[in-house]
Design a protein around this motif. Structure first.
Motif, PDB file in Angstrom:
ATOM      1  N   SER A 359       0.827  -1.204   0.000  1.00  0.00           N
ATOM      2  CA  SER A 359       0.000   0.000   0.000  1.00  0.00           C
ATOM      3  C   SER A 359       0.860   1.252   0.000  1.00  0.00           C
ATOM      4  O   SER A 359       0.441   2.296  -0.492  1.00  0.00           O
ATOM      5  CB  SER A 359      -0.960  -0.003   1.187  1.00  0.00           C
ATOM      6  OG  SER A 359      -0.243   0.052   2.380  1.00  0.00           O
ATOM      7  N   ARG A 365      -4.558   2.608   0.269  1.00  0.00           N
ATOM      8  CA  ARG A 365      -4.683   1.498   1.205  1.00  0.00           C
ATOM      9  C   ARG A 365      -5.937   0.662   0.983  1.00  0.00           C
ATOM     10  O   ARG A 365      -5.909  -0.562   1.111  1.00  0.00           O
ATOM     11  CB  ARG A 365      -4.689   2.038   2.636  1.00  0.00           C
ATOM     12  CG  ARG A 365      -3.508   2.954   2.936  1.00  0.00           C
ATOM     13  CD  ARG A 365      -2.769   2.484   4.171  1.00  0.00           C
ATOM     14  NE  ARG A 365      -1.888   3.537   4.677  1.00  0.00           N
ATOM     15  CZ  ARG A 365      -0.566   3.517   4.521  1.00  0.00           C
ATOM     16  NH1 ARG A 365       0.023   2.546   3.887  1.00  0.00           N
ATOM     17  NH2 ARG A 365       0.168   4.499   5.000  1.00  0.00           N
ATOM     18  N   VAL A 368      -6.028  -2.459  -1.457  1.00  0.00           N
ATOM     19  CA  VAL A 368      -5.245  -3.588  -0.919  1.00  0.00           C
ATOM     20  C   VAL A 368      -6.067  -4.334   0.118  1.00  0.00           C
ATOM     21  O   VAL A 368      -6.136  -5.566   0.133  1.00  0.00           O
ATOM     22  CB  VAL A 368      -3.933  -3.070  -0.282  1.00  0.00           C
ATOM     23  CG1 VAL A 368      -3.132  -4.221   0.273  1.00  0.00           C
ATOM     24  CG2 VAL A 368      -3.131  -2.285  -1.289  1.00  0.00           C
TER      25      VAL A 368
END
Lengths: 503, 240
Positions: A359, A365, A368
């Motif tokens: 990430s 983020r 992921v």
């Protein structure tokens, strides 16, 4: 006011290393003692109940050895009560987290941290060791002690995250925090090994060892921890960020870069807490701590908190019930089951670090997380049908840990740090511990509700339905972060198009 | 006669002293309780009286105390072993409630009493009971399978030789839980006692926890690390 030391590029000194290690091991010891409780459940359950016999056969003699303790008539009642204890612990832990985050932003972190560690160690000693030595078993005493334990332990997490946030700035945060957030899993592993080695002497010795260890940790932290660079006159490095990502108009959480790309920003040492001043703001005092409601309303906090609630439910159910499930379902000895449950945490450590790195590289983020959680649902299905072979079981356990523990570690550490330092705060408010407290507090409430549900579902419907419940919860956590995923993916597409157009 | 009597008295005194040293409290209670439960002394012609005179035992009320010396060089007193026989025949007992004080008895005679029935649990713990004499209407406790020889002679029922219940193949359900072994505990009774180094409730605990070896080094290293960290980290700390 600006200190003469500012303007340096801070190197990572030995102070950084010690701060990393002390906060790491504080949480390791805390989790180890929590793990002790879940690993000795079978032995405690045996201690609280009389021997089981067929209805026709007479009770075993002598009574003191086989029949005397009947806190619960049979092991089902004991199991239900153990689930209640887990729930009580997590609820008081959640309540404590909401408060401790606020306290940690206002008081000396070192005192709060050592107080939490040592106090919790004493309570655990009374809970597990003293009651056994005095042969005094009482439901209300256990509940009361565990509530106290939850409140004391809740002081630790926000403090350690805040200390880490003070020492380590945004550059490389994903990786450092990813590595550091392995502390929970390392604590689980340590607790599992300690408990399984000492269990044969009696479960009270498992509690004795881990609580003494935790108390020692509290003492060491009190004498050795520096809560921020300011305490030794250091400044944090100037914020250059990892790489300046173009800020998109509607990206409300630029995770990797903040205000670095703006001209005229001036680094100022401000109580050792890193703040970025924009342009010509007047010098002012230490940033105020944010209010609870304001922190809660920060963008991203609510969806991540709810997603973390579901995820922590699954994670903590594995954490609390795995050895019990392994020894009941497959008939393995408790010490063996304890050692096997380590593999889940190994998977979690690797998952947290690798996914944190990925990430970091992607700059995003949520995608992921989404991919990992989808794969986690598959892993749960696979694990629920695991054959009674220890090697296969361990492999499936590690895989499940990778896909569930990874997102869980990320949300509780790196993402919380992102949320607590985001642009919306504009460096004017101190929110890291509070936001951490909120995210983890909501997560703990979810986990608390889940513990009781797990023991009820297991006693009424069996373990397979418990796994279905986990799968549903994992799906729910994906649903909660869906808006964030959509936003981030759209942002990624736009970047790609913009880059393609430039070429 | 007098010589024999004074010899007996001396023996009684010696026995009492020996019993005190070897903790024979139960026997003293016995002397107050069961031995004098009914009047008179050991009846003539009973099995107990024959046994007693043959082995030169001491008669006290209804009890026959046989002093067996288990001589060990260093502790003559500790090696003393007293065997007890209890004669409660012809006592007009209609109920027998508690014989626990005589749990170490080798012979108990309850014949010629109008007892209706006997609770089986009366003889729990009577591991040395080799002869039990009952009125004919009663059965041997633990059933006939618990005794080597069972015979009925007229008004009395003789149960002789307790069998070790743990060795019986007929008792298939006698499985003691893990880490424990079956030991006999009276006619038709058994106990599960922990094997080897196992101890505690349900024989779950094994061995002794090495407290010093674990906590000594732990305390030492805590002190060491605290001092080290304080010197390198906090000594120059300024209060924020």
């Amino acid at each position: 006011m600006s200190s003469p030391c500012c303007g340096f590029l801070a190197q990572y000194t030995h102070h950084h290393l010690v701060a990393f290690l002390l906060t790491f091991f504080s949480y390791v010891l805390l989790h180890a003692s929590r793990k002790t409780f879940s690993n000795v459940k079978v032995s405690i359950s045996a201690q609280w109940t009389p021997s089981v016999q067929n209805a026709s056969s007479p009770a075993f003699s002598p009574g003191e050895t086989w029949e005397e303790n009947n806190l619960f008539a049979d092991s089902d009642g004991a199991t239900l009560f153990l689930g209640v204890l887990d729930t009580i612990f997590l609820f008081s832990y959640a309540v404590g987290l909401y408060m401790s985050g606020v306290i940690g932003d206002r008081m000396n972190l070192r005192y709060v941290l050592s107080f939490g560690l040592c106090g919790s160690a004493i309570v655990e000693f009374v809970f597990g060791t003293l009651t056994e030595w005095l042969q005094f078993y009482n439901i209300y005493l256990y509940c009361g002690l565990w509530v106290l334990n939850g409140l004391l332990q809740s002081a630790v997490w926000p403090c350690v995250v805040a200390v880490m946030g003070n020492w380590f700035g945004k550059s490389g945060r994903g990786f450092v925090f990813g590595l550091w957030s392995a502390c929970a899993s390392v604590g689980n592993i340590l607790g599992a090994f300690l408990a399984s080695s000492v269990l044969k002497y009696g479960y009270e010795y498992a509690f004795l060892v881990t609580s003494v260890l935790q108390f020692a940790g509290g003492v060491v932290v009190f004498f050795g921890l520096l809560t921020s660079p300011k305490e030794v006159g250091l400044c944090l490095e100037s914020e250059t960020g990892l790489r300046p990502v173009e800020k998109d108009a509607d990206s409300h959480r630029p995770l990797m870069s903040d205000e670095e790309d703006e001209e005229g920003s001036e680094e100022v040492c401000d109580g050792g807490y890193y703040t970025i001043r924009q342009g010509d703001e007047e010098p002012r005092e230490t940033p105020k701590a944010i209010g609870f409601c304001q922190a809660f309303c920060l963008p991203g906090v609510l969806p991540y908190s709810l997603a973390y609630a579901c995820l922590k439910l699954v994670n903590y159910s594995f954490f609390f019930w795995l050895p019990f499930y392994l020894s009941r379902n497959f008939g393995w000895k408790e010490a063996q089951a304890d050692r096997l449950s380590v593999w889940y945490d190994v998977g979690g450590i690797i998952g947290g670090t690798i996914q944190g790195l990925i990430s970091d590289f992607m700059g995003k983020r949520a995608p992921v997380l989404a991919v990992s959680l989808l794969l986690a649902m598959g892993a749960l299905v696979g694990y629920s049908h695991s054959p009674p072979d220890q090697v296969v079981n361990a492999a499936l356990l590690a895989t499940t840990g990778f896909f569930i523990g990874g997102p869980s570690n990320m949300i509780s550490s790196a993402i919380s740090a992102d949320l607590g330092r985001q642009e919306a705060l504009r460096g004017s408010q101190e929110a890291l511990a509070t936001v951490t407290g909120i995210v983890d507090g909501t997560g703990s409430i979810g986990a608390a509700a889940g513990q009781y549900l797990v023991s009820v579902i297991e006693s009424k419907l069996g373990w397979m339905f418990v796994f279905y419940f986990f799968i549903v919860m994992t799906g729910c956590s994906i649903v909660f972060i869906l808006p964030l995923i959509v936003t981030e993916i759209r942002a990624m597409w736009r970047e790609r198009r913009a880059r393609a157009q430039e070429l | 006669m007098t010589a024999g009597h004074s010899q007996q008295n001396a023996a009684v005194v010696l026995l009492f002293i020996h019993l005190c040293f070897s903790g024979g409290y139960q026997l003293t209670e016995l002397q107050v309780g069961l031995c004098h439960l009914c009047n008179g002394t050991v009846q003539n012609g009973t099995a107990v009286s024959q046994f007693c005179s043959a082995s030169a035992g001491l008669i006290d009320g209804r009890c026959c105390l046989l002093r067996k010396e288990n001589i060990r060089d260093a502790d003559y007193i500790i090696g003393l072993y007293v065997s007890l026989s209890l004669d409660l025949s012809n006592c007009s007992l209609s109920r027998v409630e508690d014989l626990q004080d005589a749990f170490s008895a080798t012979t108990i005679d309850l014949s010629l009493n109008p007892i209706v029935n006997l609770d089986d649990s009366l003889f729990e713990g009577f591991i040395q009971l080799a002869n039990l004499i009952l009125p004919a209407n009663l059965v041997c406790p633990g059933g006939n399978a618990s005794w080597d020889k069972v015979k009925v002679k007229g008004e009395t029922h003789f149960c002789e030789g307790q069998k070790d219940i743990c060795n019986q193949t007929g008792y298939l359900s006698l499985n003691c839980p893990e880490n424990s072994l079956c030991v006999p505990y009276g006619p038709g009774f058994f106990q599960c006692s922990c094997v080897d180094a196992f101890r505690g409730y349900k024989c779950l605990r094994e061995g002794e926890f090495p407290i010093i070896q674990v906590f000594g080094p732990l305390a030492g290293s805590t002190v060491l690390v605290s001092i080290l960290l304080w010197l390198t980290q906090r000594r120059k700390a300024i209060s924020v």
